[in-house]
Design a protein around this motif. Structure first.
Motif: not given
Length: 314
Positions: A3, A5, A31-32, A210, A287-288, A310
Motif C-alpha cells: 500500500s 502513502g 492510499e494513506r 511501514q 507492507d506500506e 503508478t
C-alpha cells in the motif's frame, strides 16, 4: 500487495500547505498518509514546524485517508499521558483511521524544556514505559501508574475511539527493532533493511511494517539533487548525529560536511529510480511504503507519480 502513502513533512511545510498536499495525494491515488512530529525543523532552510495534532485535526476533515505519525516521541517533551489523550482524539476524528507511530526521539525536539537527554538505552527504556502508560489510559476508566520514569494519578480519558489506537514503533538498530517486536502493533523505518525487519519479526512483531523515503522530482537529476542538498542535507549525516544534535544550527554546521553526491535518493524526471526504491522496500518485506517530495514542485510531483510511476508499479 504493498500500500502506497504520502509522507507529509511538518519540517518543510506549514499547516495549510500540508492539508493541500494531503488532498493532492488522495487525488493522485495514494492510499494513506505519514506525518512527521517535530518541534524544530532540522535546519532553517526547511523553515516550518506546525503542531502536528492541530494538523491531524484538519486532515480528518479534508481527506478520508488513514494517518500515522512518523514518528512521535512520547518520552520527554510531552508526557505520555497527554499524548494518550491526543492520540485518542485523533483516532475519534479520523473514525479509527489513526495510528500512533512512536520512537525514541531526537534531542533537536526534546531538549526544549531543559530536561537531560539520556543515552540510547535509557531512551528505549523510557519509550517502553511510555507505551505502557498510553495503552493503560486507552483502556478507559480512572488509571494510575507509578513507574521508573512516569507517574500518572487518577487520570481518565473520556473521549476514546471504539478500538484502542494501534501503536507502531520506529527502529534504526537491532535493540529498537527487538523492542518494536515486543511491544509494537507494527513497525516503522526509513530504510529498506530486511535484516532490521527480520529482527522485528523474530522478536514477536506480527503487525504491518511501514517504510518511507524522500525523493525530489525535478526537470533533471541535477536539479533534484541540488534542491535536496539545499533543503535536506541532513539526510546524509551518519550514525547517531540525528539523535544527539540539539539545535537546527548544529545540523547546519554538521551538514557542511555532506556533499551533494553523498545523498542517495531518486531525483529527476525518469520514473524508474522511484519505482526501484519502492520495490526495494517491498523486497525487504514492508507492507506500506510512504514517499515524500522535497521542495516546491509538489503539484508536478503528484501528476508525475499518478501518470508515470503508478502505471509501472502495477
Amino acid at each position: 500487495m504493498v500500500s502506497l502513502g504520502y509522507f507529509l513533512s511538518c519540517e518543510e511545510f506549514g499547516p495549510r500547505e500540508l492539508v493541500r498536499q494531503a488532498e493532492q495525494a488522495a487525488d493522485a491515488g495514494f492510499e494513506r498518509l505519514w506525518i512527521s512530529d517535530h518541534y524544530h525543523p532540522w535546519n532553517d532552510v526547511q523553515g516550518q514546524s506546525p503542531f502536528v495534532w492541530s494538523v491531524i485535526g484538519a486532515l480528518s476533515e479534508a481527506v478520508d485517508l488513514p494517518v500515522t505519525t512518523a514518528v512521535t516521541c512520547p518520552t520527554v517533551r510531552i508526557h505520555p499521558a497527554v499524548l494518550a489523550q491526543a492520540a485518542a482524539t485523533a483516532a475519534v476524528q479520523l473514525n479509527g483511521r489513526f495510528t500512533l507511530g512512536v520512537g525514541s526521539g531526537e534531542a533537536l525536539n526534546e531538549h526544549i524544556l531543559g530536561d537531560p537527554w539520556p543515552n540510547a538505552d535509557v531512551r528505549l527504556e523510557m519509550l517502553e514505559e511510555a507505551v505502557e502508560v498510553i495503552r493503560l489510559l486507552h483502556q478507559g476508566g480512572s488509571r494510575s501508574h507509578r513507574g521508573k520514569h512516569y507517574t500518572v494519578e487518577n487520570a481518565r480519558i473520556y473521549t476514546l475511539p471504539e478500538q484502542p489506537v494501534p501503536i507502531y514503533v520506529s527502529a534504526f538498530g537491532p535493540k529498537a527493532a527487538q523492542l518494536a517486536g515486543r511491544i509494537g502493533d507494527g513497525f516503522v523505518s526509513v530504510m529498506p533493511d530486511a535484516d532490521i525487519l527480520r529482527t522485528y519479526r523474530e522478536a514477536g512483531g506480527k503487525g504491518p511494517a511501514q517504510g518511507g523515503f524522500k525523493v525530489c522530482h525535478a526537470p533533471t537529476v541535477e536539479d533534484g539533487l541540488k534542491t535536496a542538498h539545499r533543503i535536506w542535507p541532513n539526510e546524509g549525516l551518519p550514525g547517531e548525529l540525528a539523535q544527539v544534535l540539539p539545535q537546527p544550527e548544529h545540523f547546519e554546521q554538521a551538514s557542511e560536511l555532506v556533499t551533494q553526491d553523498m545523498l542517495s535518493l531518486p531525483t529527476g524526471p525518469d520514473p524508474e529510480p522511484y519505482v526501484e526504491r519502492v520495490r526495494s522496500f517491498v523486497d525487504a518485506g514492508f507492507d506500506e511504503v510512504y514517499v515524500a517530495q522535497i521542495g516546491p514542485r509538489q503539484d508536478e510531483f503528484f501528476q508525475f507519480w499518478r501518470d508515470k510511476v503508478t502505471p509501472r508499479l502495477g
